[in-house]
Design a protein around this motif. Sequence first.
Motif, short mmCIF file in Angstrom:
data_model
loop_
_atom_site.label_atom_id
_atom_site.label_comp_id
_atom_site.label_asym_id
_atom_site.label_seq_id
_atom_site.Cartn_x
_atom_site.Cartn_y
_atom_site.Cartn_z
N PHE A 77 4.49 50.22 -17.27
CA PHE A 77 3.77 50.19 -15.99
C PHE A 77 4.67 50.75 -14.89
CE2 PHE A 77 1.44 47.36 -18.59
CZ PHE A 77 0.22 47.08 -18.01
N TYR A 78 4.18 51.76 -14.18
CA TYR A 78 4.85 52.30 -13.01
C TYR A 78 4.00 51.99 -11.77
CZ TYR A 78 7.66 55.42 -16.06
OH TYR A 78 8.51 55.95 -17.01
N GLY A 79 4.65 51.83 -10.63
CA GLY A 79 3.90 51.63 -9.39
C GLY A 79 4.78 51.12 -8.27
N SER A 80 4.19 51.01 -7.11
CA SER A 80 4.91 50.66 -5.89
C SER A 80 5.54 49.27 -5.95
CB SER A 80 3.95 50.70 -4.70
OG SER A 80 4.60 50.25 -3.53
N ALA A 81 6.66 49.13 -5.24
CA ALA A 81 7.30 47.83 -5.05
C ALA A 81 6.82 47.18 -3.76
CB ALA A 81 8.83 47.99 -5.01
N ARG A 82 5.82 47.77 -3.09
CA ARG A 82 5.41 47.29 -1.76
C ARG A 82 3.99 46.76 -1.68
NH1 ARG A 82 8.29 51.68 2.35
NH2 ARG A 82 10.25 51.84 1.19
N ILE A 83 3.19 46.98 -2.69
CA ILE A 83 1.81 46.50 -2.66
C ILE A 83 1.79 44.99 -2.85
CG2 ILE A 83 -0.41 46.57 -3.86
CD1 ILE A 83 0.21 49.49 -4.58
N PRO A 84 1.15 44.24 -1.94
CA PRO A 84 1.16 42.77 -2.06
C PRO A 84 0.11 42.28 -3.05
CG PRO A 84 -0.09 43.42 -0.13
CD PRO A 84 0.45 44.70 -0.74
N GLU A 85 0.33 41.07 -3.55
CA GLU A 85 -0.73 40.44 -4.32
C GLU A 85 -1.81 40.00 -3.33
OE1 GLU A 85 0.04 36.40 -5.95
OE2 GLU A 85 2.14 36.88 -5.48
N PRO A 86 -3.05 39.87 -3.77
CA PRO A 86 -4.16 39.65 -2.84
C PRO A 86 -3.99 38.49 -1.88
CG PRO A 86 -5.01 40.24 -4.99
CD PRO A 86 -3.52 40.08 -5.15
N ASP A 87 -3.43 37.37 -2.32
CA ASP A 87 -3.33 36.21 -1.43
C ASP A 87 -2.20 36.32 -0.40
OD1 ASP A 87 -1.11 35.77 -2.99
OD2 ASP A 87 -1.83 33.90 -3.88
N GLN A 88 -1.47 37.43 -0.42
CA GLN A 88 -0.42 37.65 0.58
C GLN A 88 -0.83 38.66 1.65
OE1 GLN A 88 3.04 38.95 -1.56
NE2 GLN A 88 3.49 36.93 -2.41
N TYR A 115 -2.82 45.25 -7.85
CA TYR A 115 -1.95 44.18 -8.36
C TYR A 115 -2.71 43.40 -9.43
CZ TYR A 115 1.16 40.08 -8.39
OH TYR A 115 2.02 39.06 -8.77
N GLU A 116 -3.95 43.04 -9.12
CA GLU A 116 -4.74 42.25 -10.06
C GLU A 116 -5.12 43.07 -11.30
OE1 GLU A 116 -5.62 39.04 -10.47
OE2 GLU A 116 -4.13 38.80 -8.88
N GLU A 117 -5.41 44.36 -11.12
CA GLU A 117 -5.76 45.18 -12.28
C GLU A 117 -4.56 45.39 -13.19
OE1 GLU A 117 -8.88 45.94 -13.20
OE2 GLU A 117 -9.31 44.69 -11.45
N ALA A 118 -3.37 45.56 -12.61
CA ALA A 118 -2.15 45.69 -13.43
C ALA A 118 -1.91 44.40 -14.20
CB ALA A 118 -0.95 46.00 -12.53
#
Length: 291
Positions: A77-88, A115-118
């Motif tokens: 899995f690759y992706g951003s270190a900045r995307i928040p989880e939904p409740d944040q 985040y949730e799909e990953a």
Amino acid sequence: MTKKEIEERKFRPAREEADDAKKQLGTPQTQSAAYRLAYQDTEFLLREDLRPVRFQLELLKPQLLMDEANIESTFVFYGSARIPEPDQVLARIDAATTPEQRRVAEQLGRKAYYYEEARKLARIAAQYPVNAAGSRHFVVCSGGGPSIMEAANRGADDVGQTTIGMNIVLPHEQAPNRFVTPELSFQFHYFALRKMHFLLRARALAVFPGGFGTFDEMFELLTLIQTGKMRPIPILLYGKEFWSRVIDFEALADEGVISPNDLNLLTWVETAEEGWAAVQNFYQDSETPGG
């Protein structure tokens, strides 16, 4: 004479020698750095001349530990270190102190869906059955950091499965996310070797919206496949709206700098279910991910 006697190791193990070396008498000679066993001398190993040795060690350590864990293949899995989880999301927007900070927080918040799909995709992949030989396939592997990386490791942890994290030493303080299996939590000095380990066992890869690091990792994989250095694997690209805005893949083909067929290396998906279905379709004629 017995077979055991013939096959028995004759040289003392390095560990025993290392323990004995620590018991040396305290003299000016034994206290000198020159007297230390080479593999116990950190300052020696950090010399410029020893870079090839450090390369080899960084290649070998994760390789051996993953072999011992019976990890045959991975789902990376690759992706951003900045995307928040939904409740944040709301908390981050509320914490913004300038209009620009608020705009960025809102932009990242709109990507919290990924985040949730990953996490869901990792949960599905992590339940791939162990084969008769005890080998594990599609073991979830990420960069070991926050955000999308955390979501991947978290999804595997949700279903009680081991999961790999490959951190990199950075000038600013950072640590593996809490969902990485401790025995499979690796730290790298060299970006090149970290990227190599991402791909050595990869049998599927999901790329979520991200920045320079995600671009670097994704384009290295595309280049390896395009040039025939690596056989194709499923490359799932999440977030067509995002990627179409930041990279015009079609324009690359129109300009003639890539082949139109190169666009077929990418599979556009939006949900975990779509992603897993694409992986299944890719391997439908194979008994294992490495088939």
